[in-house]
Scaffold this motif. Sequence first.
Motif, PDB file in Angstrom:
ATOM      1  N   ASP A  98      41.826  26.028  43.886  1.00 48.81           N
ATOM      2  CA  ASP A  98      42.524  25.025  43.074  1.00 48.81           C
ATOM      3  C   ASP A  98      42.456  25.261  41.564  1.00 48.81           C
ATOM      4  OD1 ASP A  98      43.154  23.763  45.412  1.00 48.81           O
ATOM      5  OD2 ASP A  98      41.590  22.241  45.273  1.00 48.81           O
ATOM      6  N   LEU A  99      41.554  26.099  41.087  1.00 46.16           N
ATOM      7  CA  LEU A  99      41.430  26.279  39.641  1.00 46.16           C
ATOM      8  C   LEU A  99      41.720  27.703  39.174  1.00 46.16           C
ATOM      9  CD1 LEU A  99      38.355  24.087  38.565  1.00 46.16           C
ATOM     10  CD2 LEU A  99      40.793  23.555  38.435  1.00 46.16           C
ATOM     11  N   ARG A 100      41.934  28.636  40.070  1.00 47.68           N
ATOM     12  CA  ARG A 100      42.237  29.997  39.613  1.00 47.68           C
ATOM     13  C   ARG A 100      43.633  30.058  39.006  1.00 47.68           C
ATOM     14  NH1 ARG A 100      40.808  35.249  42.919  1.00 47.68           N
ATOM     15  NH2 ARG A 100      40.739  36.059  40.798  1.00 47.68           N
ATOM     16  N   THR A 101      43.745  30.783  37.907  1.00 46.75           N
ATOM     17  CA  THR A 101      45.038  30.974  37.257  1.00 46.75           C
ATOM     18  C   THR A 101      45.661  32.287  37.743  1.00 46.75           C
ATOM     19  OG1 THR A 101      44.204  32.253  35.367  1.00 46.75           O
ATOM     20  CG2 THR A 101      44.079  29.831  35.224  1.00 46.75           C
ATOM     21  N   PRO A 102      46.963  32.454  37.574  1.00 47.09           N
ATOM     22  CA  PRO A 102      47.599  33.707  38.012  1.00 47.09           C
ATOM     23  C   PRO A 102      47.007  34.941  37.345  1.00 47.09           C
ATOM     24  CG  PRO A 102      49.257  32.022  37.597  1.00 47.09           C
ATOM     25  CD  PRO A 102      47.952  31.457  37.116  1.00 47.09           C
ATOM     26  N   GLN A 103      46.397  34.777  36.175  1.00 46.18           N
ATOM     27  CA  GLN A 103      45.817  35.908  35.463  1.00 46.18           C
ATOM     28  C   GLN A 103      44.399  36.236  35.934  1.00 46.18           C
ATOM     29  OE1 GLN A 103      47.202  33.167  33.768  1.00 46.18           O
ATOM     30  NE2 GLN A 103      49.173  34.244  33.785  1.00 46.18           N
ATOM     31  N   GLY A 104      43.821  35.395  36.810  1.00 45.34           N
ATOM     32  CA  GLY A 104      42.498  35.677  37.339  1.00 45.34           C
ATOM     33  C   GLY A 104      41.375  34.885  36.717  1.00 45.34           C
TER      34      GLY A 104
ATOM     35  N   ALA B  16      35.902  37.853  34.620  1.00 46.10           N
ATOM     36  CA  ALA B  16      35.245  38.603  33.553  1.00 46.10           C
ATOM     37  C   ALA B  16      36.188  39.642  32.955  1.00 46.10           C
ATOM     38  CB  ALA B  16      33.983  39.269  34.098  1.00 46.10           C
ATOM     39  N   ASP B  17      36.965  40.303  33.792  1.00 52.01           N
ATOM     40  CA  ASP B  17      37.941  41.274  33.290  1.00 52.01           C
ATOM     41  C   ASP B  17      38.968  40.602  32.389  1.00 52.01           C
ATOM     42  OD1 ASP B  17      36.790  43.457  34.571  1.00 52.01           O
ATOM     43  OD2 ASP B  17      38.053  43.276  36.357  1.00 52.01           O
ATOM     44  N   LEU B  18      39.385  39.390  32.757  1.00 54.09           N
ATOM     45  CA  LEU B  18      40.337  38.659  31.913  1.00 54.09           C
ATOM     46  C   LEU B  18      39.725  38.362  30.543  1.00 54.09           C
ATOM     47  CD1 LEU B  18      43.051  37.084  31.626  1.00 54.09           C
ATOM     48  CD2 LEU B  18      41.795  35.071  32.389  1.00 54.09           C
ATOM     49  N   LEU B  19      38.484  37.927  30.520  1.00 52.92           N
ATOM     50  CA  LEU B  19      37.837  37.627  29.243  1.00 52.92           C
ATOM     51  C   LEU B  19      37.736  38.878  28.372  1.00 52.92           C
ATOM     52  CD1 LEU B  19      34.962  35.246  30.426  1.00 52.92           C
ATOM     53  CD2 LEU B  19      37.124  34.609  29.340  1.00 52.92           C
ATOM     54  N   ILE B  20      37.414  39.998  28.990  1.00 57.94           N
ATOM     55  CA  ILE B  20      37.318  41.239  28.222  1.00 57.94           C
ATOM     56  C   ILE B  20      38.688  41.658  27.703  1.00 57.94           C
ATOM     57  CG2 ILE B  20      36.835  43.718  28.407  1.00 57.94           C
ATOM     58  CD1 ILE B  20      34.679  42.921  30.493  1.00 57.94           C
ATOM     59  N   GLY B  21      39.683  41.584  28.561  1.00 57.95           N
ATOM     60  CA  GLY B  21      41.001  42.069  28.179  1.00 57.95           C
ATOM     61  C   GLY B  21      41.771  41.162  27.250  1.00 57.95           C
ATOM     62  N   LEU B  22      41.486  39.843  27.312  1.00 54.42           N
ATOM     63  CA  LEU B  22      42.319  38.890  26.584  1.00 54.42           C
ATOM     64  C   LEU B  22      41.560  38.139  25.493  1.00 54.42           C
ATOM     65  CD1 LEU B  22      45.291  38.126  26.756  1.00 54.42           C
ATOM     66  CD2 LEU B  22      44.671  36.249  28.268  1.00 54.42           C
ATOM     67  N   HIS B  23      40.286  37.852  25.704  1.00 59.85           N
ATOM     68  CA  HIS B  23      39.526  37.037  24.760  1.00 59.85           C
ATOM     69  C   HIS B  23      38.687  37.865  23.794  1.00 59.85           C
ATOM     70  CE1 HIS B  23      39.806  32.878  26.695  1.00 59.85           C
ATOM     71  NE2 HIS B  23      40.520  33.657  27.488  1.00 59.85           N
ATOM     72  N   LEU B  24      38.110  38.953  24.263  1.00 58.90           N
ATOM     73  CA  LEU B  24      37.204  39.734  23.431  1.00 58.90           C
ATOM     74  C   LEU B  24      38.001  40.597  22.464  1.00 58.90           C
ATOM     75  CD1 LEU B  24      34.288  40.535  22.818  1.00 58.90           C
ATOM     76  CD2 LEU B  24      34.485  42.323  24.541  1.00 58.90           C
ATOM     77  N   GLY B  25      37.763  40.395  21.176  1.00 60.61           N
ATOM     78  CA  GLY B  25      38.447  41.178  20.162  1.00 60.61           C
ATOM     79  C   GLY B  25      39.849  40.732  19.858  1.00 60.61           C
ATOM     80  N   ALA B  26      40.281  39.593  20.417  1.00 63.73           N
ATOM     81  CA  ALA B  26      41.640  39.118  20.135  1.00 63.73           C
ATOM     82  C   ALA B  26      41.754  38.527  18.740  1.00 63.73           C
ATOM     83  CB  ALA B  26      42.062  38.079  21.177  1.00 63.73           C
TER      84      ALA B  26
END
Length: 681
Positions: free
Chosen positions: A304-310, A433-443
């Motif tokens: 119920d809480l997962r987003t399409p991006q993971g 975790a991959d989403l956070l690295i790819g989208l949040h870290l260093g953005a």
Amino acid sequence: MPNRLADSSSPYLLQHADNPVDWWEWGPEAFEEARRRDVPVLLSVGYAACHWCHVMAHESFEDPATAGLMNEAFVCVKVDREERPDVDAVYMAATQALTGHGGWPMTCFLDHGGNVFYAGTYWPREPRGGGPTFPQVVQAVSGSWSQRRTEVLAAGSRIAAALAEGSRPGASAGEITAEVLDAAVAQLATQYDGRRGGFGGAPKFPPSMVLEFLLRHHARTGDPTALDMVAGTCEAMARGGMYDQLAGGFARYSVDADWVVPHFEKMLYDNALLLRVYVHWWRATGSSLAKRVARETADFLLRDLRTPQGGFAASLDADTEGVEGLTYAWTPQQLIDVLGPDDGRWAAQAFFVTAAGTFDRGSSVLQMLSDPDDAGRFEQVRRRLHAARAQRPQPACDDKVVAAWNGLAISALAEASVLLDEPRYLDAATAAADLLIGLHLGAGPHSDRLVRVSRTGRAGRHAGVLEDHACVAEGFLTLAQVTGAGAWLTRARVLLDAVLRDFAAPDGSFYDTAADAEELVRRPQELTDGATPSGSSAAAGALLTAAALTSELAYRDAARSALGVATQLIGQHTRFAGWWAGAAEAWLDGPREVAVVGPAADPRTARLLRVAWSGTAPGLVVACGDPDTAPADNSVDPIPLLADRPLLAGAPAAYVCRAFSCQAPTSDPATLAAEIGARTA
């Protein structure tokens, strides 16, 4: 016409994009407009799943007459507290100082320098209970600004000075001792509701961080009182209406003292923290209820809480089509309509659904006060009711991805995956975790720092705060332990190094915002644990775990300094220092470090790992690897805890260390179990 919120990345702000209020987002442009017009700023703070935020929006912000009063007299600014916790923290402190309480929706009236001169929470549009209405407040504040400007500005300056004085870091309060934690448990025992579980009276919030502390305290000391408080509270919550008996997952809190009627919003952070508690309760006791609830809560997160991006979405709304709890409540007749007369009446008894109702409009939330007499029938009934409920209108989802809360979910799911032997949970944790690295870290402008939120695959513009870096680091550290992949440890260290560099406070704790963050009327620094761990307590726990995995004394020293600052808080206000107290338990216990070495395909390695993860020692750290397959070129990041750990006479082995002292290595699961407090070998 849509206002300036129409292009926001926040679902909460988008809910207000069509209001007749001429909303601005928080920023210097709004204050410049206020100076140009010579009017004060009306700051409104809330969040998407907040029931009373919706009520005030419907009553006042959607009302053209009230909006006209607001637009004429103020520059109106709308803030999502989940997106800007720094702004929320500063002005919540002011609201609490002025009114003696806080909550959302929160409305603050600010001068051009951002100082508060009047504040409150929910005000109705129409007279109710003898208090002022929101239009009356708006007109009164506007009149004061026009007619008594000098007094208004002086009041704002006094409040700002008082808040700044109260937020100054103090000297370290002392060292964590066993006596401090014993006293904390004794204090909790005086506040414990022995009949209904939990602490205090209504409303009752799930005390997840306190429960984690009590589990750790019992593991270190064997104190039965601590475990009894955990069991009583966890069972009461799991059997009550606050727990979703059909789909799993917990609502935000119970409005009553018996855990019956929930405030229906479901928050990611609550369910992540409670998943970890129930997994650890099962690990400590073998409770079948704990295991079932842990699985169902993890499944709720994935379903119920997962987003399409993971990633994981922030929350599900309390309301459906403007009615609180509409999706979840049942009447006895509705059960019969779905299940037929026999199963319907049986389900009403199994779920304690009454004709009089326990919620609203004759409907009842579902409870499970005792185990059903027919488990197979119960599961079949649950599936049918869940399928029928899925056909009802559903609550809205705030689908923004909050870094800190995803960090909590990553930790919980990664642990649940290994303890419950469910690879799906690890896959989901890794994807987040991959989403956070790819989208949040260093953005943002810093390659080693996080942005706070993302939505629909697009990073937000607001810088991450301390809790983001600490909770995400904790998630990465858990992944490093579960997978044996040192790359996760390296990523955690990047975040923790940024914490030490950019968030450190002179007293040994941490500020909630980085040194180069937007300057507010004061730099926020909240030490108490609230709905989530405070940034400082989360940082202390993550630093201690990282120190155990790396032998990096700078991390250990930083954790010790932060815990010293919190000593008085733990001793005097334990209910608001649960995460601190849990980290303190880990500190006193070492924490114990377990390095398991051996080929991954060897069943003897697997047995040792199962025992290692079954250990209840507070803050236990686990690393696993095969010393015979380490690459010579260092192409894979090593985990220092595994260094110089050979096989034992050619067999897989476990090495246990504690506070700079190591036991003899062992290949015997029973010996390992005894050293780390595992329930079985």
